[in-house]
Enzyme design. Structure first.
Site, PDB file in Angstrom:
ATOM      1  N   SER A   1      87.511  92.561 -19.728  1.00 61.20           N
ATOM      2  CA  SER A   1      86.129  92.124 -19.830  1.00 61.20           C
ATOM      3  C   SER A   1      86.173  90.680 -20.300  1.00 61.20           C
ATOM      4  O   SER A   1      86.664  90.395 -21.377  1.00 61.20           O
ATOM      5  CB  SER A   1      85.376  92.993 -20.829  1.00 61.20           C
ATOM      6  OG  SER A   1      84.096  92.452 -21.029  1.00 61.20           O
ATOM      7  N   ARG A   2      85.675  89.761 -19.441  1.00 65.87           N
ATOM      8  CA  ARG A   2      85.911  88.344 -19.736  1.00 65.87           C
ATOM      9  C   ARG A   2      84.951  87.761 -20.750  1.00 65.87           C
ATOM     10  O   ARG A   2      85.259  86.766 -21.375  1.00 65.87           O
ATOM     11  CB  ARG A   2      85.851  87.524 -18.449  1.00 65.87           C
ATOM     12  CG  ARG A   2      86.962  87.902 -17.512  1.00 65.87           C
ATOM     13  CD  ARG A   2      87.260  86.820 -16.488  1.00 65.87           C
ATOM     14  NE  ARG A   2      88.176  87.361 -15.497  1.00 65.87           N
ATOM     15  CZ  ARG A   2      87.801  87.841 -14.319  1.00 65.87           C
ATOM     16  NH1 ARG A   2      86.530  87.808 -13.976  1.00 65.87           N
ATOM     17  NH2 ARG A   2      88.685  88.329 -13.497  1.00 65.87           N
ATOM     18  N   VAL A   3      83.773  88.342 -20.921  1.00 65.87           N
ATOM     19  CA  VAL A   3      82.878  87.769 -21.937  1.00 65.87           C
ATOM     20  C   VAL A   3      82.540  88.763 -23.027  1.00 65.87           C
ATOM     21  O   VAL A   3      81.951  88.416 -24.036  1.00 65.87           O
ATOM     22  CB  VAL A   3      81.547  87.258 -21.329  1.00 65.87           C
ATOM     23  CG1 VAL A   3      81.770  86.065 -20.469  1.00 65.87           C
ATOM     24  CG2 VAL A   3      80.840  88.356 -20.568  1.00 65.87           C
TER      25      VAL A   3
END
Ligand code: ATP
Ligand code: MG
Length: 591
Positions: free
Chosen positions: A450-452
């Site tokens: 999950s990048r953010v």
């Protein structure tokens, strides 16, 4: 000389072709008068008037000259009247509406641009007389069916038919509406199942329309957005702890068929109960029976009250399957514009891409890789970019998207999966092997990301889940080595037992979302290895009972976590001591 002659020739011989449709044939004198007036208006030397009888016009006539249509039929007046009533929604001044329309009935002639259907096949209609039509405009066929302008050539326009093609015929009249495609929206759409054009299909009658939203809208700009830092809890421990999703984020759910993709989405919807989040579930190209099953599950868990289901099932035309996700997003935007947080699920975008491929091939666009058209990337990027979190000046609402993509044989490097992976802010990768081994939800910890989300995780959960991914990775590595050696030292054994317990604790049955504070309590104890000594098979039940016991005995700690989202060192200590205490209560000694 020659040019002068040509010019003169054409000036002298201007033949005008026009077409008149009527319910009852006007008298010969009337037709002659019509020809005469056309001659004068268009400076023609000769008028060829084609005639056509059409009972549906009721009275009056429709005249078409080139791409202009003058509709002076009784039917058009009635339609206009009806439209007015619809807009007034029955609460306006009926008399004045009637009067103004009756005036129109006697006087003005509706003038529109239009033509005829030249060819009709596979849900695509080629029409002429639309030199001014624009891409994405809605056109109206004679019988009320709508069409959507897609390709614009010099002489003809290709439209996709948004309805039953069987009811249309070549030669039918088509007019421009000058409007782009949109759908009706309103608060009452909550709890309903609608098709790709916003029409209810759940048999519960119409809903009260409050607004009209365009299906395609430009994504919010950079300045209107604010960072994603509020969590969107899925209630699934494996996801919330390791791959947290924030409001406004786009997190892909990807995996082979039957790996629990839809289940994760439905669980997430169910978990939004009482959290003031509106959910939109868009079913694209699925079996109607599957959609019915999903709706009944949502109802059973009282989730339909804050949910809208948009369905374009496998039996519906490709055009509607293509439009469904955009319509769903329009509904989501309606609620976002009111400052609400919205969760939208696209199930699934692989089928959406296939529908668009079918459509593009029929529209004679050139195929590219895997026969998808060149703009298939844009198809999904313009859709997913519309998910965002608006800043306070723009209402502060958000749209969180969970697109679903189906892979073949776990191949994430295929065309559509790689495209969507690059557009989204992370992916939850589901694996068949894990699923069949009983690890459900079958989240592959190594490939998911999950990048953010990190910024959007509650501090309490972050504190207790910090080492989880690394612990699990170590366990996986050690597990494969352990297969080859018979003698293991006690430290390795403990590490293996711990890993096994974590894997077990991450298993979660359907429709049983865990609240944030519950996740914190269980993980707080588990990552401290407090559950060691409990047989793997029993650890999930033990954790559950421990949580109930803890909630009764230390309600204040629970309240603090829930209300502040923080976990103080003292509270963590209480959880860990509590676990030891409960182990004693249940008769498990410390190892
Ligand atoms: P499809 O490719 O057909 O769309 P899918 O990937 O969406 O499938 P689901 O329909 O969500 O998968 O799930 C497949 C089956 O697995 C269902 O019967 C569901 O009940 C079961 N299942 C999914 N998740 C779990 C879970 N966490 N625990 C137990 N069973 C599960
Ligand atoms: Mg599914």
């Amino acid at each position: 000389m020659a040019t002068d002659f040509t010019k003169k020739f054409f000036e002298d011989n201007r033949i005008l072709k026009a077409r008149v449709s009527y319910a009852k044939r006007p008298s010969a004198e009337e037709l002659e008068r019509l020809s005469q007036s056309l001659k004068e208006t268009y400076h023609a030397t000769e008028v060829i008037l084609e005639e056509e009888q059409n009972e549906e016009l009721i009275g009056g006539y429709v005249l078409q000259v080139g791409d202009r249509i003058f509709d002076n039929s009784v039917k058009a007046s009635f339609d206009k009247l009806q439209e007015h009533f619809k807009q007034e929604k029955g609460n306006g001044n009926v008399i004045s509406v009637l009067k103004s329309n009756l005036d129109g009935l006697n006087g003005e002639i509706a003038e529109t641009e239009g033509g005829h259907i030249l060819r009709l096949h596979d849900g695509i209609a080629a029409v002429d007389g639309m030199s001014q039509a624009v891409y994405g405009e809605i056109v109206l066929f004679e019988n009320g069916t709508k069409g959507l302008v897609q390709n614009i050539d010099e002489t003809e326009v290709l439209c996709i038919v948004l309805g039953d093609e069987q009811e249309l015929e070549e030669g039918d009249r088509v007019i421009r509406t000058g409007k782009r495609a949109g759908i009706p929206v309103g608060k009452e759409i909550l709890g309903r199942v609608v098709d790709a054009l916003g029409a209810p299909i759940d048999g519960a009658g119409p809903f009260r329309e409050e607004d009209w939203y365009l299906i395609e809208r430009k994504a919010p700009g950079v300045l209107e957005r604010q960072p994603v830092n509020v969590p969107m809890q899925t209630g699934i421990l494996a996801i919330d702890a390791m791959f947290p999703i924030g409001r406004g984020q786009r997190e892909l759910i990807i995996g082979d068929r039957q790996t629990g993709k839809t289940s994760i989405a439905i669980d997430t919807i169910i978990n939004q109960k009482d959290k003031d989040v509106i959910c939109v579930y868009v079913a694209i190209g699925q079996k109607a029976s599957t959609v019915a099953q999903i709706v009944s599950n949502l109802k059973k868990h009282h989730a339909m009250d804050y949910c809208v289901v948009v369905s374009a099932s496998a039996s519906e035309p490709a055009a509607l399957q293509y439009l469904a996700p955009y319509s769903g997003t329009a509904i989501a935007e309606y609620f976002m514009d009111q400052g609400k947080d919205v969760l939208i699920i696209y199930d699934d975008l692989s089928k959406h891409a296939v529908a668009y491929r079918a459509l593009s091939l029929l529209l004679e666009r050139s195929p590219g890789r895997e026969a998808y058209p060149g703009d298939v990337f844009y198809l999904h990027s313009r859709l997913l970019e519309r998910s965002s979190r608006m800043d306070e000046a723009h209402g502060g609402g958000s749209i969180t998207a969970l697109p679903i993509v189906e892979t073949q044989g776990g191949d994430v490097s295929a065309y559509i999966p790689t495209n969507i992976i690059s557009i989204t802010d992370g992916q939850i990768f589901l694996e068949s092997d894990l699923f069949f081994a009983g690890n459900r939800p079958a989240v592959n910890v190594g490939l998911s990301v999950s990048r953010v989300g990190g910024a959007a995780q509650t501090k309490a959960l972050k504190k207790v889940s910090g080492t989880l991914r690394i612990d699990l990775a170590q366990y996986k590595e050690m597990e494969s080595f352990a297969q080859f050696s018979s003698e293991l030292d006690s430290e390795t054994k403990e590490q293996l037992a711990y890993g096994e317990q974590l894997m077990e604790l991450l298993k979660q049955p359907l429709y049983e979302p865990k609240s944030m504070e519950k996740q914190v309590i269980i993980l707080g104890a588990a990552t401290h290895r407090s559950f060691l000594g409990i047989p793997v098979k029993e650890v999930r039940a033990f954790a559950e009972e421990f949580y109930q016991w803890f909630a009764q005995n230390y309600a204040a700690v629970l309240d603090e976590i829930r209300d502040t989202g923080n976990l103080s060192d003292d509270a963590l200590e209480i959880i860990r001591n509590g676990a030891e205490e409960y182990k004693k209560v249940k008769g498990y000694g410390k190892q």
